[in-house]
Design a protein around this motif. Structure first.
Motif, mmCIF file in Angstrom:
data_model
loop_
_atom_site.group_PDB
_atom_site.id
_atom_site.type_symbol
_atom_site.label_atom_id
_atom_site.label_comp_id
_atom_site.label_asym_id
_atom_site.label_seq_id
_atom_site.Cartn_x
_atom_site.Cartn_y
_atom_site.Cartn_z
ATOM 1 N N PHE A 102 0.841 -1.199 0.000
ATOM 2 C CA PHE A 102 0.000 0.000 0.000
ATOM 3 C C PHE A 102 0.875 1.247 0.000
ATOM 4 O O PHE A 102 0.611 2.209 -0.752
ATOM 5 C CB PHE A 102 -0.913 0.005 1.223
ATOM 6 C CG PHE A 102 -1.667 1.303 1.396
ATOM 7 C CD1 PHE A 102 -2.810 1.568 0.658
ATOM 8 C CD2 PHE A 102 -1.208 2.272 2.284
ATOM 9 C CE1 PHE A 102 -3.486 2.769 0.799
ATOM 10 C CE2 PHE A 102 -1.879 3.477 2.435
ATOM 11 C CZ PHE A 102 -3.018 3.722 1.694
ATOM 12 N N TRP A 103 1.902 1.255 0.837
ATOM 13 C CA TRP A 103 2.818 2.395 0.889
ATOM 14 C C TRP A 103 3.447 2.627 -0.481
ATOM 15 O O TRP A 103 3.569 3.759 -0.946
ATOM 16 C CB TRP A 103 3.883 2.128 1.949
ATOM 17 C CG TRP A 103 4.929 3.195 2.096
ATOM 18 C CD1 TRP A 103 4.876 4.484 1.623
ATOM 19 C CD2 TRP A 103 6.202 3.058 2.740
ATOM 20 N NE1 TRP A 103 6.036 5.154 1.946
ATOM 21 C CE2 TRP A 103 6.860 4.319 2.629
ATOM 22 C CE3 TRP A 103 6.830 2.011 3.415
ATOM 23 C CZ2 TRP A 103 8.117 4.524 3.164
ATOM 24 C CZ3 TRP A 103 8.092 2.226 3.948
ATOM 25 C CH2 TRP A 103 8.722 3.477 3.827
ATOM 26 N N GLN A 104 3.829 1.537 -1.150
ATOM 27 C CA GLN A 104 4.478 1.655 -2.452
ATOM 28 C C GLN A 104 3.557 2.288 -3.488
ATOM 29 O O GLN A 104 3.988 3.085 -4.320
ATOM 30 C CB GLN A 104 4.938 0.277 -2.922
ATOM 31 C CG GLN A 104 5.744 0.308 -4.215
ATOM 32 C CD GLN A 104 6.236 -1.068 -4.601
ATOM 33 O OE1 GLN A 104 5.622 -2.082 -4.275
ATOM 34 N NE2 GLN A 104 7.363 -1.125 -5.302
ATOM 35 N N LEU A 105 2.273 1.931 -3.443
ATOM 36 C CA LEU A 105 1.319 2.408 -4.451
ATOM 37 C C LEU A 105 0.630 3.706 -4.059
ATOM 38 O O LEU A 105 0.111 4.417 -4.929
ATOM 39 C CB LEU A 105 0.271 1.320 -4.711
ATOM 40 C CG LEU A 105 0.810 -0.003 -5.261
ATOM 41 C CD1 LEU A 105 -0.330 -1.012 -5.402
ATOM 42 C CD2 LEU A 105 1.515 0.198 -6.598
ATOM 43 N N ALA A 106 0.606 4.022 -2.763
ATOM 44 C CA ALA A 106 -0.140 5.188 -2.288
ATOM 45 C C ALA A 106 0.374 6.483 -2.895
ATOM 46 O O ALA A 106 -0.405 7.341 -3.333
ATOM 47 C CB ALA A 106 -0.093 5.260 -0.765
ATOM 48 N N TYR B 219 -1.614 11.169 -8.790
ATOM 49 C CA TYR B 219 -2.676 11.225 -9.805
ATOM 50 C C TYR B 219 -3.863 12.050 -9.312
ATOM 51 O O TYR B 219 -4.412 12.873 -10.057
ATOM 52 C CB TYR B 219 -3.135 9.810 -10.159
ATOM 53 C CG TYR B 219 -4.310 9.801 -11.122
ATOM 54 C CD1 TYR B 219 -4.121 10.097 -12.469
ATOM 55 C CD2 TYR B 219 -5.597 9.516 -10.675
ATOM 56 C CE1 TYR B 219 -5.192 10.111 -13.359
ATOM 57 C CE2 TYR B 219 -6.672 9.530 -11.547
ATOM 58 C CZ TYR B 219 -6.457 9.832 -12.885
ATOM 59 O OH TYR B 219 -7.525 9.849 -13.758
ATOM 60 N N LYS B 220 -4.234 11.850 -8.045
ATOM 61 C CA LYS B 220 -5.358 12.609 -7.483
ATOM 62 C C LYS B 220 -5.033 14.101 -7.469
ATOM 63 O O LYS B 220 -5.905 14.941 -7.786
ATOM 64 C CB LYS B 220 -5.664 12.116 -6.062
ATOM 65 C CG LYS B 220 -6.855 12.822 -5.415
ATOM 66 C CD LYS B 220 -8.150 12.589 -6.192
ATOM 67 C CE LYS B 220 -9.337 13.226 -5.508
ATOM 68 N NZ LYS B 220 -10.590 13.048 -6.283
ATOM 69 N N SER B 221 -3.810 14.455 -7.122
ATOM 70 C CA SER B 221 -3.411 15.859 -7.129
ATOM 71 C C SER B 221 -3.532 16.453 -8.529
ATOM 72 O O SER B 221 -3.991 17.591 -8.702
ATOM 73 C CB SER B 221 -1.974 15.992 -6.624
ATOM 74 O OG SER B 221 -1.496 17.316 -6.760
ATOM 75 N N GLU C 140 -2.353 20.147 -12.958
ATOM 76 C CA GLU C 140 -0.934 20.211 -13.320
ATOM 77 C C GLU C 140 -0.134 19.257 -12.442
ATOM 78 O O GLU C 140 -0.592 18.843 -11.374
ATOM 79 C CB GLU C 140 -0.400 21.629 -13.164
ATOM 80 C CG GLU C 140 -0.499 22.185 -11.752
ATOM 81 C CD GLU C 140 0.014 23.619 -11.652
ATOM 82 O OE1 GLU C 140 0.328 24.210 -12.708
ATOM 83 O OE2 GLU C 140 0.098 24.133 -10.525
ATOM 84 N N ILE C 141 1.048 18.915 -12.916
ATOM 85 C CA ILE C 141 1.895 17.973 -12.175
ATOM 86 C C ILE C 141 2.576 18.694 -11.017
ATOM 87 O O ILE C 141 3.199 19.744 -11.210
ATOM 88 C CB ILE C 141 2.957 17.344 -13.095
ATOM 89 C CG1 ILE C 141 2.298 16.529 -14.201
ATOM 90 C CG2 ILE C 141 3.926 16.479 -12.289
ATOM 91 C CD1 ILE C 141 3.277 15.970 -15.221
ATOM 92 N N VAL D 236 -0.333 14.769 2.284
ATOM 93 C CA VAL D 236 -0.681 16.173 2.536
ATOM 94 C C VAL D 236 -0.595 17.017 1.266
ATOM 95 O O VAL D 236 -1.213 18.086 1.178
ATOM 96 C CB VAL D 236 0.224 16.783 3.624
ATOM 97 C CG1 VAL D 236 0.050 16.070 4.935
ATOM 98 C CG2 VAL D 236 1.685 16.782 3.197
ATOM 99 N N LEU D 237 0.148 16.529 0.258
ATOM 100 C CA LEU D 237 0.331 17.305 -0.968
ATOM 101 C C LEU D 237 -0.850 17.206 -1.924
ATOM 102 O O LEU D 237 -0.909 17.956 -2.903
ATOM 103 C CB LEU D 237 1.609 16.856 -1.688
ATOM 104 C CG LEU D 237 2.917 17.067 -0.923
ATOM 105 C CD1 LEU D 237 4.103 16.603 -1.754
ATOM 106 C CD2 LEU D 237 3.089 18.525 -0.531
ATOM 107 N N VAL D 238 -1.767 16.287 -1.656
ATOM 108 C CA VAL D 238 -2.929 16.166 -2.535
ATOM 109 C C VAL D 238 -3.721 17.469 -2.538
ATOM 110 O O VAL D 238 -4.128 17.979 -3.586
ATOM 111 C CB VAL D 238 -3.818 14.984 -2.096
ATOM 112 C CG1 VAL D 238 -5.101 14.945 -2.921
ATOM 113 C CG2 VAL D 238 -3.055 13.673 -2.244
ATOM 114 N N ARG D 239 -3.947 18.051 -1.362
ATOM 115 C CA ARG D 239 -4.699 19.306 -1.249
ATOM 116 C C ARG D 239 -3.801 20.537 -1.202
ATOM 117 O O ARG D 239 -4.241 21.635 -1.525
ATOM 118 C CB ARG D 239 -5.561 19.274 0.020
ATOM 119 C CG ARG D 239 -6.657 18.225 -0.004
ATOM 120 C CD ARG D 239 -7.763 18.600 -0.972
ATOM 121 N NE ARG D 239 -8.841 17.619 -0.989
ATOM 122 C CZ ARG D 239 -9.919 17.701 -1.790
ATOM 123 N NH1 ARG D 239 -10.024 18.728 -2.625
ATOM 124 N NH2 ARG D 239 -10.843 16.785 -1.756
#
Length: 220
Positions: free
Chosen positions: A3-7, A13-15, A21-22, A80-83
């Motif tokens: 899970f950590w590897q894929l999270a 992608y969600k961001s 933008e990337i 935390v970077l998603v938002r």
């Protein structure tokens, strides 16, 4: 661990879907963690032969740590970077990523050096020289019965620089993930997983040492 590897990749992608933008800090942090864990799974047999696993086995620490602590705490620096994007430029993020990947590679080389040395029965030359090592005799208590064991402790090469020198490289990689979250923008929260790391390591060593006696030794 999977899970950590894929999270991180999922968070990246969600961001992108939210901000359009990337986020280079998030993306390169996710890639770095993915490669670090790829290395972990490649070296899994060496991890299974480490004293932590031999002594702890499938105990509470390993089970709770992998099922709860790792997914919730070790993913903070990307979650935390998603938002709240890192706001790092590609050159800045790439520079931090490069330092982190150097830590991943050196961590793998240090672990591989120890594994190959033990597999050779202490005959492997370290950086072209005869190895310096300790023959350690210890006892593992299993079901109330003592079982004597012997292990070779490498004291040259990477392992001659410090007792747990591979952790320096591991922490270099880990702090690079935190810096890719740009704590100057997002505060100390992304650094939380590394603030707790020394306490986790100390607890692991304490638990292992409580089950192992007669540790040393003959020095060659």
């Amino acid at each position: 661990m999977t899970f950590w590897q894929l999270a991180g990749l999922s968070f990246a992608y969600k961001s992108y879907t939210i901000h359009g933008e990337i986020d280079w800090g998030l993306t390169l942090s996710a890639v770095s963690q993915y490669l670090y864990l790829f290395k972990f799974f490649m070296w899994e047999i060496g991890y299974l032969r480490s004293i932590d696993i031999i002594v702890d086995r499938a105990g509470w620490e390993i089970q709770w740590g992998c099922l709860v602590f790792v997914p919730s705490v070790y993913t903070l620096c990307t979650r935390v970077l998603v938002r709240s994007p890192s706001q790092l430029s590609f050159p800045a993020a790439a520079a931090i990523f490069g330092v982190g990947m150097a830590g991943v590679v050196l961590n793998y080389l240090a672990d591989e050096q120890r594994q190959l040395f033990r597999a050779s029965g202490g005959k492997l030359k370290i950086f072209g020289r005869e190895p310096v090592y300790v023959v350690a005799h210890y006892t593992v208590v299993d079901n109330g019965k003592p079982h004597p064991r012997t292990s070779l402790l490498l004291a040259s090469g990477f392992w001659g620089a410090a007792r747990h020198f591979q952790y320096l490289f591991e922490l270099t990689a880990a702090y690079s993930w935190c810096l890719l979250a740009n704590p100057f923008v997002n505060g100390a929260l992304p650094m939380l997983c590394k603030y707790t790391e020394p306490f986790v390591r100390a607890a692991q060593r304490a638990l292992s040492q409580s089950c192992v006696t007669d540790p040393l030794c003959i020095i060659r």
